[in-house]
Write a protein that holds these residues in place. Structure first.
Motif, PDB file in Angstrom:
ATOM      1  N   VAL A   1      15.019 -15.437 -12.443  1.00  0.00           N
ATOM      2  CA  VAL A   1      16.532 -15.668 -12.621  1.00  0.00           C
ATOM      3  C   VAL A   1      16.995 -14.371 -13.343  1.00  0.00           C
ATOM      4  O   VAL A   1      18.174 -13.935 -12.963  1.00  0.00           O
ATOM      5  CB  VAL A   1      16.871 -16.904 -13.302  1.00  0.00           C
ATOM      6  N   LEU A   2      16.309 -13.810 -14.098  1.00  0.00           N
ATOM      7  CA  LEU A   2      16.647 -12.708 -14.825  1.00  0.00           C
ATOM      8  C   LEU A   2      16.976 -11.448 -13.985  1.00  0.00           C
ATOM      9  O   LEU A   2      17.871 -10.747 -14.050  1.00  0.00           O
ATOM     10  CB  LEU A   2      15.752 -12.185 -15.998  1.00  0.00           C
ATOM     11  N   LEU A   3      15.869 -11.430 -13.085  1.00  0.00           N
ATOM     12  CA  LEU A   3      16.003 -10.325 -11.896  1.00  0.00           C
ATOM     13  C   LEU A   3      17.356 -10.549 -10.920  1.00  0.00           C
ATOM     14  O   LEU A   3      18.003  -9.768 -10.603  1.00  0.00           O
ATOM     15  CB  LEU A   3      14.630 -10.284 -11.122  1.00  0.00           C
ATOM     16  N   CYS A   4      17.590 -11.839 -10.780  1.00  0.00           N
ATOM     17  CA  CYS A   4      18.878 -12.067  -9.933  1.00  0.00           C
ATOM     18  C   CYS A   4      19.940 -11.776 -10.720  1.00  0.00           C
ATOM     19  O   CYS A   4      20.780 -11.265  -9.921  1.00  0.00           O
ATOM     20  CB  CYS A   4      18.613 -13.840  -9.739  1.00  0.00           C
TER      21      CYS A   4
ATOM     22  N   CYS B   1      12.123 -14.734  -2.416  1.00  0.00           N
ATOM     23  CA  CYS B   1      10.956 -14.190  -1.331  1.00  0.00           C
ATOM     24  C   CYS B   1      10.528 -13.021  -1.939  1.00  0.00           C
ATOM     25  O   CYS B   1       9.395 -12.990  -1.514  1.00  0.00           O
ATOM     26  CB  CYS B   1      11.775 -13.922  -0.073  1.00  0.00           C
ATOM     27  N   PHE B   2      10.780 -12.077  -2.412  1.00  0.00           N
ATOM     28  CA  PHE B   2      10.221 -10.714  -2.750  1.00  0.00           C
ATOM     29  C   PHE B   2      10.328 -10.539  -4.186  1.00  0.00           C
ATOM     30  O   PHE B   2       9.973  -9.419  -4.643  1.00  0.00           O
ATOM     31  CB  PHE B   2      10.950  -9.671  -1.922  1.00  0.00           C
TER      32      PHE B   2
ATOM     33  N   MET C   1       9.175  -7.116  -8.787  1.00  0.00           N
ATOM     34  CA  MET C   1       8.866  -6.917 -10.374  1.00  0.00           C
ATOM     35  C   MET C   1       7.828  -5.955 -10.521  1.00  0.00           C
ATOM     36  O   MET C   1       7.767  -5.130 -11.537  1.00  0.00           O
ATOM     37  CB  MET C   1       8.786  -8.178 -11.062  1.00  0.00           C
ATOM     38  N   THR C   2       6.713  -6.243  -9.934  1.00  0.00           N
ATOM     39  CA  THR C   2       5.334  -5.413  -9.957  1.00  0.00           C
ATOM     40  C   THR C   2       5.691  -3.980  -9.732  1.00  0.00           C
ATOM     41  O   THR C   2       5.348  -2.818 -10.376  1.00  0.00           O
ATOM     42  CB  THR C   2       4.158  -5.721  -9.036  1.00  0.00           C
TER      43      THR C   2
ATOM     44  N   LEU D   1       6.603   1.443 -11.914  1.00  0.00           N
ATOM     45  CA  LEU D   1       7.640   2.530 -12.080  1.00  0.00           C
ATOM     46  C   LEU D   1       7.754   2.943 -13.380  1.00  0.00           C
ATOM     47  O   LEU D   1       7.827   4.166 -13.566  1.00  0.00           O
ATOM     48  CB  LEU D   1       8.896   2.180 -11.243  1.00  0.00           C
ATOM     49  N   ILE D   2       7.921   1.983 -14.215  1.00  0.00           N
ATOM     50  CA  ILE D   2       8.354   2.198 -15.595  1.00  0.00           C
ATOM     51  C   ILE D   2       7.006   2.802 -16.128  1.00  0.00           C
ATOM     52  O   ILE D   2       6.968   3.772 -17.163  1.00  0.00           O
ATOM     53  CB  ILE D   2       8.531   1.182 -16.393  1.00  0.00           C
ATOM     54  N   VAL D   3       5.671   2.247 -16.175  1.00  0.00           N
ATOM     55  CA  VAL D   3       4.647   2.574 -16.807  1.00  0.00           C
ATOM     56  C   VAL D   3       3.998   4.040 -16.270  1.00  0.00           C
ATOM     57  O   VAL D   3       3.546   4.467 -17.329  1.00  0.00           O
ATOM     58  CB  VAL D   3       3.528   1.549 -16.336  1.00  0.00           C
ATOM     59  N   TRP D   4       4.580   4.279 -15.053  1.00  0.00           N
ATOM     60  CA  TRP D   4       3.943   5.624 -14.761  1.00  0.00           C
ATOM     61  C   TRP D   4       4.761   6.824 -15.094  1.00  0.00           C
ATOM     62  O   TRP D   4       4.589   7.963 -14.885  1.00  0.00           O
ATOM     63  CB  TRP D   4       3.952   5.921 -13.087  1.00  0.00           C
ATOM     64  N   GLN D   5       5.998   6.394 -15.732  1.00  0.00           N
ATOM     65  CA  GLN D   5       6.798   7.674 -16.170  1.00  0.00           C
ATOM     66  C   GLN D   5       6.835   8.199 -17.513  1.00  0.00           C
ATOM     67  O   GLN D   5       6.167   7.368 -18.451  1.00  0.00           O
ATOM     68  CB  GLN D   5       8.336   7.038 -16.031  1.00  0.00           C
TER      69      GLN D   5
END
Ligand SMILES: [Zn+2]
Length: 259
Positions: A198-201, A243-244, A249-250, A255-259
């Motif tokens: 729901v936070l993502l939504c 659905c996705f 999220m993964t 993306l965040i971790v690699w920066q």
């Protein structure tokens, strides 16, 4: 795909288009307090009762070439869009949702389609749809919950609470606030999907709303001050999250971790 899978998919598309046609009727009639079974649908131009051919989902619109065959007044493309959406969504769910979650997915898509029609037509997310939906999904989630049950309870509280807080802040700053319907719908999304999604939504619906809002204003299709219904953005974002959401999220975390 084998022929069996194809025939299931085509069957689901047809059933979905029929349901989509019914969802149009529900979304257009319930907010006005009209029964969804009687009176039969009629042409807005001449009042002629629609017959079997008019009522065939999708094909009916093409056979009539988008016009009433008695008076020639145009049939709104909204109907065919709702029917197509029903068909496509019903047919594609088995490909994107796990078998257990299909029990949640079909009622969810149905509720989201009805609310989208109603919000686009009247800027209204009727309680008569949202409250029974809350009851239904509470019941379903008691039996089917891939996550611990408290995720969904917390999703309900935080989903609704966040939008309520945003709405109160907007009112306080003298800006147009969100409607209570939007707040209730986000609570429903939290109840169905749990706290994480729901936070993502909330994030995704705000992103969609601003991108499309800016595009509509820039293209001159919309006045800066005219209100835009927010429900359809919550519905689309909610569907994407359902659905996705987990792969999204993964991907984002990586993306965040690699920066
Ligand atoms: Zn007519």
């Amino acid at each position: 795909m084998g022929w069996e899978a194809w025939s299931y998919t085509i069957l689901l598309f047809i059933v979905g288009a029929l349901f989509g046609s019914f969802f149009n009727v529900v979304g257009l009639r319930v907010p006005k307090g009209i029964s969804v079974v009687a009176p039969r649908s009629s042409c807005g131009g001449c009042g002629r009762q629609l017959n079997a051919i008019d009522l065939i989902p999708i094909l009916g619109w093409f056979i009539r070439r988008g016009k009433c065959h008695t008076c020639g007044s145009p049939i709104s493309p909204v109907y065919i869009v709702g029917e197509l959406a029903g068909g496509i969504l019903f047919a594609s769910l088995p490909f994107v949702v796990s078998e257990n979650e299909l029990w949640i997915a079909y009622p969810l898509v149905s509720v989201l389609l009805i609310l989208t029609v109603s919000d686009l037509a009247y800027m209204l997310l009727p309680n008569k749809i949202i409250y029974p939906a809350m009851l239904l999904f509470t019941g379903l989630r008691l039996f089917i919950h891939p996550l611990p049950i408290w995720h969904y309870a917390l999703g309900f509280v935080i989903g609704g609470g966040t939008l309520l807080a945003v709405s109160l802040a907007a009112t306080w700053m003298g800006k147009p606030a969100m409607g209570f319907g939007d707040i209730r719908l986000m609570a429903l999304v939290g109840l169905v999907m749990g706290i994480k999604l729901v936070l993502l939504c909330i994030f995704l619906s705000a992103l969609l709303g601003s991108v499309i809002g800016v595009a509509l204003i820039a293209s001159g299709k919309l006045d800066r001050r005219s209100p835009i219904p927010y429900g359809p953005f919550i519905a689309v974002a909610g569907f994407i999250c359902f659905c996705f959401g987990d792969p999204l999220m993964t991907w984002y975390m990586d993306l965040i971790v690699w920066q």
